[in-house]
Scaffold this motif. Structure first.
Motif, PDB file in Angstrom:
ATOM      1  N   THR A 194      34.434  31.336  43.926  1.00 38.60           N
ATOM      2  CA  THR A 194      35.658  31.541  43.148  1.00 38.60           C
ATOM      3  C   THR A 194      36.696  32.257  43.995  1.00 38.60           C
ATOM      4  O   THR A 194      36.387  32.797  45.070  1.00 38.60           O
ATOM      5  N   THR A 205      38.198  35.042  43.210  1.00 39.23           N
ATOM      6  CA  THR A 205      37.893  36.476  43.259  1.00 39.23           C
ATOM      7  C   THR A 205      36.713  36.753  44.188  1.00 39.23           C
ATOM      8  O   THR A 205      36.655  37.828  44.797  1.00 39.23           O
ATOM      9  N   GLY A 225      37.458  33.056  38.592  1.00 36.64           N
ATOM     10  CA  GLY A 225      36.293  33.937  38.558  1.00 36.64           C
ATOM     11  C   GLY A 225      36.637  35.325  38.063  1.00 36.64           C
ATOM     12  O   GLY A 225      37.762  35.601  37.628  1.00 36.64           O
ATOM     13  N   SER A 226      35.662  36.211  38.168  1.00 31.84           N
ATOM     14  CA  SER A 226      35.853  37.576  37.667  1.00 31.84           C
ATOM     15  C   SER A 226      35.091  38.595  38.504  1.00 31.84           C
ATOM     16  O   SER A 226      34.669  39.632  37.998  1.00 31.84           O
ATOM     17  N   THR A 227      34.894  38.319  39.786  1.00 31.94           N
ATOM     18  CA  THR A 227      34.174  39.245  40.653  1.00 31.94           C
ATOM     19  C   THR A 227      34.991  40.520  40.837  1.00 31.94           C
ATOM     20  O   THR A 227      36.156  40.464  41.229  1.00 31.94           O
ATOM     21  N   ALA A 228      34.383  41.659  40.552  1.00 34.63           N
ATOM     22  CA  ALA A 228      35.118  42.933  40.579  1.00 34.63           C
ATOM     23  C   ALA A 228      35.274  43.433  42.016  1.00 34.63           C
ATOM     24  O   ALA A 228      34.314  43.433  42.790  1.00 34.63           O
ATOM     25  N   ALA A 230      41.981  40.040  42.600  1.00 35.19           N
ATOM     26  CA  ALA A 230      40.682  40.322  41.978  1.00 35.19           C
ATOM     27  C   ALA A 230      40.781  41.403  40.908  1.00 35.19           C
ATOM     28  O   ALA A 230      40.146  41.299  39.850  1.00 35.19           O
ATOM     29  N   ARG A 231      41.584  42.424  41.149  1.00 34.36           N
ATOM     30  CA  ARG A 231      41.617  43.568  40.234  1.00 34.36           C
ATOM     31  C   ARG A 231      42.205  43.201  38.870  1.00 34.36           C
ATOM     32  O   ARG A 231      41.791  43.757  37.854  1.00 34.36           O
ATOM     33  N   ALA A 275      42.379  40.025  37.546  1.00 35.06           N
ATOM     34  CA  ALA A 275      42.007  38.655  37.178  1.00 35.06           C
ATOM     35  C   ALA A 275      41.885  38.476  35.668  1.00 35.06           C
ATOM     36  O   ALA A 275      41.935  37.349  35.170  1.00 35.06           O
ATOM     37  N   HIS A 276      41.726  39.579  34.944  1.00 36.16           N
ATOM     38  CA  HIS A 276      41.615  39.490  33.480  1.00 36.16           C
ATOM     39  C   HIS A 276      42.955  39.231  32.810  1.00 36.16           C
ATOM     40  O   HIS A 276      42.998  38.936  31.610  1.00 36.16           O
ATOM     41  N   GLU A 289      45.981  36.861  32.299  1.00 31.38           N
ATOM     42  CA  GLU A 289      46.263  35.448  32.506  1.00 31.38           C
ATOM     43  C   GLU A 289      47.618  35.278  33.186  1.00 31.38           C
ATOM     44  O   GLU A 289      48.640  35.749  32.704  1.00 31.38           O
TER      45      GLU A 289
END
Length: 269
Positions: free
Chosen positions: A3, A5, A44-47, A100-101, A103-104, A106
């Motif tokens: 992804t 992220t 994706g949602s990788t932190a 990435a930070r 990504a939540h 939209e």
């Protein structure tokens, strides 16, 4: 499946500067290839980590403890190139981190295109400067550097609009103010290769500031708030100290930041 992220976190967790920037450029290429093929990598949602991986050198000092540069000497010009390279390396991490930070939240696909492109260009900028340092017989990490570069990211770790306001619209906009003077230093030293590197950086940094302005205005429109008022409030909250003139009003305007955004923050603090 990889992804976007995942890509961001891979860069953020790579410590070696050359490896970080090489990976950044490779992953940026993969992102744009996937977009052109019509099958973009999923977000994706990788932190991301709170702090990016860093090489053992340079030694990081408080800003007041970094030795003063004397650009009229070769040693001073090396120190100036080193300082700019350090800024560019931090910018690589800042641009991947915003992907990435937050990504939540939209955002349109163009948001990711812009920041991946910015990260790719910052990676190129770092390598241009690292090459110049090596041509001088030095290298990135040979001198101490500013420890406060990540502070803006830490301060805005949970404030998306604050990140957009402070990083591209304040810190990177400052680069538009000071880079012409740095180009003149290397012109006076007849260092055409460093001039060419800095002119490339100067031209492309306008776009990075513009990305910040564009997406900051987009978010303000979403929230039905006045962008100028919101910018003033966020900079006063997160940026430590007044903005410092002289300002490059022409390039700031080209990047979408009018004078009434920044002059009040210089005059009233």
């Amino acid at each position: 499946m990889k992804t976007l992220t995942d890509c961001a976190v891979a860069v953020l967790t790579t410590a070696d500067a050359r490896e970080k920037t090489t990976l950044s450029r490779t992953l940026a290429g993969e992102w744009f290839a996937s977009r052109e093929a019509g099958h973009p990598l999923p977000l994706g949602s990788t932190a991301p980590p709170d702090n990016p991986a860093r090489p053992e050198r340079p030694e990081l000092l408080h800003p007041r403890d970094v030795p003063r540069r004397r650009p009229g000497t070769e040693a001073g010009r090396i120190a100036l190139l080193h300082a700019i390279a350090h800024i560019e390396l931090n910018a690589v991490d800042l641009h991947w981190d915003i992907i990435a930070r937050f990504a939540h939240i939209e955002m349109p696909p163009g948001f990711y295109d812009d920041w991946v492109k910015a990260a790719d260009e910052e990676s190129k900028h770092f390598n241009l400067l690292a090459d110049r340092l090596e041509a001088y017989g030095s290298h990135y990490g040979a001198l101490p550097a500013h420890a406060g570069m990540w502070r803006a990211a830490a301060d805005t770790i949970d404030d998306f609009e604050g990140r957009l306001a402070v990083v591209p619209m304040v810190l990177e906009a400052r680069g538009l103010d000071v880079t012409p003077g740095m180009i003149d230093i290397f012109k006076r030293a007849d260092d055409a290769a460093s001039v060419a590197a800095l002119e490339t950086i100067y031209a492309e940094e306008v776009g990075h500031v513009a990305y910040g302005s564009k997406w900051f205005h987009y978010q303000c429109g979403r929230s039905l708030v006045d962008p100028k008022d919101a910018f003033h409030q966020l900079v006063e909250r997160y940026f430590h100290g007044p903005l410092k003139p002289p300002f490059n009003e022409e390039k700031r305007a080209e990047a979408g930041i009018p004078p009434d955004f920044y002059w009040p923050l210089a005059e009233s603090r």
